[in-house]
Write an enzyme that holds these catalytic residues in place. Structure first.
Site, PDB file in Angstrom:
ATOM      1  N   HIS A   1       0.748  -1.292   0.093  1.00  0.00           N
ATOM      2  CA  HIS A   1       0.027   0.028  -0.011  1.00  0.00           C
ATOM      3  C   HIS A   1       0.731   1.442  -0.317  1.00  0.00           C
ATOM      4  O   HIS A   1       0.253   2.426  -0.257  1.00  0.00           O
ATOM      5  CB  HIS A   1      -0.984   0.078   1.412  1.00  0.00           C
ATOM      6  CG  HIS A   1      -0.380   0.459   2.439  1.00  0.00           C
ATOM      7  ND1 HIS A   1       0.174  -0.678   3.415  1.00  0.00           N
ATOM      8  CD2 HIS A   1      -0.362   1.495   3.085  1.00  0.00           C
ATOM      9  CE1 HIS A   1       0.723   0.067   4.454  1.00  0.00           C
ATOM     10  NE2 HIS A   1       0.522   1.194   4.262  1.00  0.00           N
TER      11      HIS A   1
HETATM   12  C1  UD1 Z   1      -2.174   5.886   5.414  1.00  0.00           C
HETATM   13  C2  UD1 Z   1      -0.980   6.331   6.059  1.00  0.00           C
HETATM   14  C3  UD1 Z   1       0.174   5.299   5.968  1.00  0.00           C
HETATM   15  C4  UD1 Z   1      -0.372   4.095   6.763  1.00  0.00           C
HETATM   16  C5  UD1 Z   1      -1.668   3.611   6.096  1.00  0.00           C
HETATM   17  C6  UD1 Z   1      -2.534   2.406   6.686  1.00  0.00           C
HETATM   18  C7  UD1 Z   1      -0.635   8.780   5.764  1.00  0.00           C
HETATM   19  C8  UD1 Z   1       0.192   9.714   5.134  1.00  0.00           C
HETATM   20  N1  UD1 Z   1      -0.489   7.557   5.373  1.00  0.00           N
HETATM   21  O1  UD1 Z   1      -1.978   5.720   4.008  1.00  0.00           O
HETATM   22  O2  UD1 Z   1       1.070   5.727   6.843  1.00  0.00           O
HETATM   23  O3  UD1 Z   1       0.549   3.031   6.444  1.00  0.00           O
HETATM   24  O4  UD1 Z   1      -2.511   4.587   5.978  1.00  0.00           O
HETATM   25  O5  UD1 Z   1      -3.081   1.603   6.108  1.00  0.00           O
HETATM   26  O6  UD1 Z   1      -1.506   9.075   6.542  1.00  0.00           O
HETATM   27  N2  UD1 Z   1      -9.203   4.734   0.777  1.00  0.00           N
HETATM   28  C9  UD1 Z   1     -10.362   4.364   0.481  1.00  0.00           C
HETATM   29  N3  UD1 Z   1     -11.145   3.988   1.696  1.00  0.00           N
HETATM   30  C10 UD1 Z   1     -10.659   4.243   2.910  1.00  0.00           C
HETATM   31  C11 UD1 Z   1      -9.330   4.856   2.921  1.00  0.00           C
HETATM   32  C12 UD1 Z   1      -8.574   5.081   1.784  1.00  0.00           C
HETATM   33  O7  UD1 Z   1     -10.965   3.954  -0.723  1.00  0.00           O
HETATM   34  O8  UD1 Z   1     -11.329   3.716   3.906  1.00  0.00           O
HETATM   35  C13 UD1 Z   1      -8.255   5.171  -0.867  1.00  0.00           C
HETATM   36  C14 UD1 Z   1      -8.801   6.511  -1.235  1.00  0.00           C
HETATM   37  O9  UD1 Z   1      -8.705   6.605  -2.558  1.00  0.00           O
HETATM   38  C15 UD1 Z   1      -7.341   7.404  -0.467  1.00  0.00           C
HETATM   39  C16 UD1 Z   1      -6.466   6.422  -0.805  1.00  0.00           C
HETATM   40  O10 UD1 Z   1      -7.035   5.039  -0.249  1.00  0.00           O
HETATM   41  O11 UD1 Z   1      -7.126   8.475  -1.372  1.00  0.00           O
HETATM   42  C17 UD1 Z   1      -5.197   6.776   0.450  1.00  0.00           C
HETATM   43  O12 UD1 Z   1      -5.741   6.885   1.725  1.00  0.00           O
HETATM   44  P1  UD1 Z   1      -4.967   7.730   2.828  1.00  0.00           P
HETATM   45  O13 UD1 Z   1      -5.354   7.523   4.224  1.00  0.00           O
HETATM   46  O14 UD1 Z   1      -4.688   9.135   2.236  1.00  0.00           O
HETATM   47  O15 UD1 Z   1      -3.454   6.957   2.769  1.00  0.00           O
HETATM   48  P2  UD1 Z   1      -3.167   5.523   2.954  1.00  0.00           P
HETATM   49  O16 UD1 Z   1      -2.439   5.027   1.604  1.00  0.00           O
HETATM   50  O17 UD1 Z   1      -4.117   4.669   3.302  1.00  0.00           O
HETATM   51  N1  UDP Z   2      -4.234  -5.470   8.733  1.00  0.00           N
HETATM   52  C1  UDP Z   2      -5.456  -6.121   8.711  1.00  0.00           C
HETATM   53  N2  UDP Z   2      -6.339  -6.511   7.607  1.00  0.00           N
HETATM   54  C2  UDP Z   2      -5.711  -6.203   6.379  1.00  0.00           C
HETATM   55  C3  UDP Z   2      -4.313  -5.552   6.276  1.00  0.00           C
HETATM   56  C4  UDP Z   2      -3.765  -5.363   7.491  1.00  0.00           C
HETATM   57  O1  UDP Z   2      -6.007  -6.408   9.859  1.00  0.00           O
HETATM   58  O2  UDP Z   2      -6.113  -6.552   5.340  1.00  0.00           O
HETATM   59  C5  UDP Z   2      -3.689  -4.974   9.971  1.00  0.00           C
HETATM   60  C6  UDP Z   2      -2.198  -5.786  10.120  1.00  0.00           C
HETATM   61  O3  UDP Z   2      -2.449  -7.069  10.866  1.00  0.00           O
HETATM   62  C7  UDP Z   2      -1.556  -4.749  11.154  1.00  0.00           C
HETATM   63  C8  UDP Z   2      -2.308  -3.435  10.554  1.00  0.00           C
HETATM   64  O4  UDP Z   2      -3.359  -3.705   9.951  1.00  0.00           O
HETATM   65  O5  UDP Z   2      -1.915  -4.967  12.472  1.00  0.00           O
HETATM   66  C9  UDP Z   2      -1.224  -2.855   9.488  1.00  0.00           C
HETATM   67  O6  UDP Z   2      -1.749  -1.616   9.045  1.00  0.00           O
HETATM   68  P1  UDP Z   2      -1.198  -1.343   7.556  1.00  0.00           P
HETATM   69  O7  UDP Z   2      -0.492  -2.095   6.803  1.00  0.00           O
HETATM   70  O8  UDP Z   2      -2.387  -0.635   6.835  1.00  0.00           O
HETATM   71  O9  UDP Z   2      -0.508   0.030   8.247  1.00  0.00           O
HETATM   72  P2  UDP Z   2       1.069   0.199   8.341  1.00  0.00           P
HETATM   73  O10 UDP Z   2       1.435  -0.560   9.626  1.00  0.00           O
HETATM   74  O11 UDP Z   2       2.012  -0.040   7.202  1.00  0.00           O
HETATM   75  O12 UDP Z   2       1.061   1.704   8.972  1.00  0.00           O
END
Ligand code: UD1
Ligand code: UDP
Length: 365
Positions: free
Chosen positions: A203
């Site tokens: 991601h």
């Molecule tokens: C965010 C965090 C990242 C973390 C990740 C965990 C920042 C800058 N990044 O990244 O550090 O590792 O969360 O998962 O804060 N979207 C949906 N539905 C949702 C959420 C997001 O469709 O419920 C899509 C949207 O198109 C959005 C994109 O995902 O623009 C990215 O979401 P965003 O929260 O901005 O960043 P993440 O990649 O999730």
């Molecule tokens: N996780 C989950 N379901 C998923 C992917 C991740 O429950 O489909 C959990 C995972 O076990 C961990 C956390 O989400 O506890 C990690 O989140 P993510 O990878 O989104 O973010 P990061 O840790 O890189 O910020």
């Protein structure tokens, strides 16, 4: 004490669960959800499975550019803090929700406590790196998961208010790993057998927003499945699903793309995987704690202990490097040392918040 906790993204719900439970036993907590993650599979499922109380406030901010998202959060969190006047503002990790809450608090002179302080990738192209550096420098209390993190803060001149407490994700994992085995039927649903599959997640913008990297990772997954004969399961973050659709990229044979799964299903998938390939921070630690070999699809990691112990290898997005690590690397024979704490981080965090607020220590338990 009155604590305002601010969360917004999937890993923050998981990190907050054990701390919230320990806090609410003795104090009042106002839980604020920024709405950064909003799909049911990215948010609601974690509240239900981890027994987290529903948010007292949901700001409903949603997605956007970094500036828009962080700015809207900053304005909305300020309103909450002005109304609530908490003794502590508690923030987790390194997302835009973390930084917005820390900034809103520090500008109102509200004390800030940062859980998962001191992590560094030294890669300023990562949004998380700005968020965590700035949040650490706003915080009055810095709760570090590892000794490495304590040392990195000291190198930046941050020594006051620093506590080595262990990793709250290990608290959450220990509290739910057996439950996951009992309750999750994800292996049966997907037709998988223990050790008979690989698990992957992708991601990070470095992988999703650079088409060559995403193509390279998918090509590597296809080769690994073809060589090893074991399927690969990939619960897809919505960001990645969007990019794959834009690029018209379809999964290679043997690679199963599924919707994001809940925490119990994820712990079940991790525990029985033969190998995990990921760019997630939290999943690297979970792989380590379950003693599952991990291949990190990033150019660096904050969780250097996992690499030093030989249970994680950092390969980036290069196809050949990913395939070589997955097919040829020898993994350690002995269990990983417990570098992320003993699963009691939450209790230490509550005790440190109380001590800093002038509440005398209770009897040792
Ligand atoms: C965010 C965090 C990242 C973390 C990740 C965990 C920042 C800058 N990044 O990244 O550090 O590792 O969360 O998962 O804060 N979207 C949906 N539905 C949702 C959420 C997001 O469709 O419920 C899509 C949207 O198109 C959005 C994109 O995902 O623009 C990215 O979401 P965003 O929260 O901005 O960043 P993440 O990649 O999730
Ligand atoms: N996780 C989950 N379901 C998923 C992917 C991740 O429950 O489909 C959990 C995972 O076990 C961990 C956390 O989400 O506890 C990690 O989140 P993510 O990878 O989104 O973010 P990061 O840790 O890189 O910020």
């Amino acid at each position: 004490m009155k604590i305002v906790t601010v969360v917004g993204a999937r890993p923050q719900f998981i990190k907050a669960a054990p701390v919230s439970r320990a806090l609410r036993a003795r104090h009042s907590e106002v839980l604020v959800h920024t709405g950064q993650h909003y799909d049911a599979r990215m948010s609601d499922v974690f509240f239900a499975e981890l027994g987290i109380p529903l948010p007292d406030v949901n700001l409903g901010i949603g997605s956007g550019s970094h500036g828009q998202q962080t700015g809207r959060m900053l304005m909305a969190i300020e309103e909450v803090l002005l109304a609530e006047r908490p003794d502590w503002v508690l923030v987790y990790g390194d997302t835009n929700s973390t930084l917005a809450a820390a900034l809103a608090a520090v500008k109102l002179a509200a004390p800030v406590a940062h859980v998962e302080a001191g992590l560094r990738s030294f890669n300023r192209a990562m949004p998380e790196e700005h968020n965590r550096v700035l949040t650490d420098h706003c915080a009055d209390l810095l709760f570090c998961p590892t000794q490495t993190a304590v040392g990195l803060l000291a190198a930046e001149g941050l020594t006051a208010g620093v506590h080595l407490v262990g990793d709250v994700m290990v608290d959450a994992l220990r509290q739910h790993a057996n439950l996951a085995r009992q309750r999750s039927d994800v292996l049966a649903r997907l037709g998988l057998t223990p050790q008979g599959y690989l698990l992957a997640t992708v991601h990070r913008p470095y992988n999703t927003d650079l088409p060559d990297n995403l193509r390279s990772i998918f090509a590597a997954f296809g080769e690994i499945v073809a060589q090893g004969g074991r399927p690969l399961v990939l619960p897809l973050h919505p960001r990645t699903r969007g990019r794959l659709a834009e690029l018209g990229l379809t999964p290679p044979a043997g690679v199963a793309l599924i919707d994001p799964v809940g925490y119990l299903d994820m712990l079940a998938l991790e525990q029985d995987a033969a190998m995990i390939l990921t760019d997630s921070g939290g999943i690297q630690k979970e792989a380590y704690t379950f003693a599952v070999p991990c291949i990190t699809l990033r150019p660096e990691t904050e969780w250097v202990e996992t690499v030093q112990a030989g249970w994680n290898v950092v390969v980036g997005a290069d196809r050949a490097a990913i395939v070589q690590a997955a097919t040829q690397r020898r993994w350690p024979g002995e269990s990983p040392p417990p570098v992320f704490g003993d699963g009691q981080a939450a209790g230490r965090i509550v005790a440190a918040l109380e001590a800093a607020h002038g509440i005398p220590c209770g009897p040792a338990s």
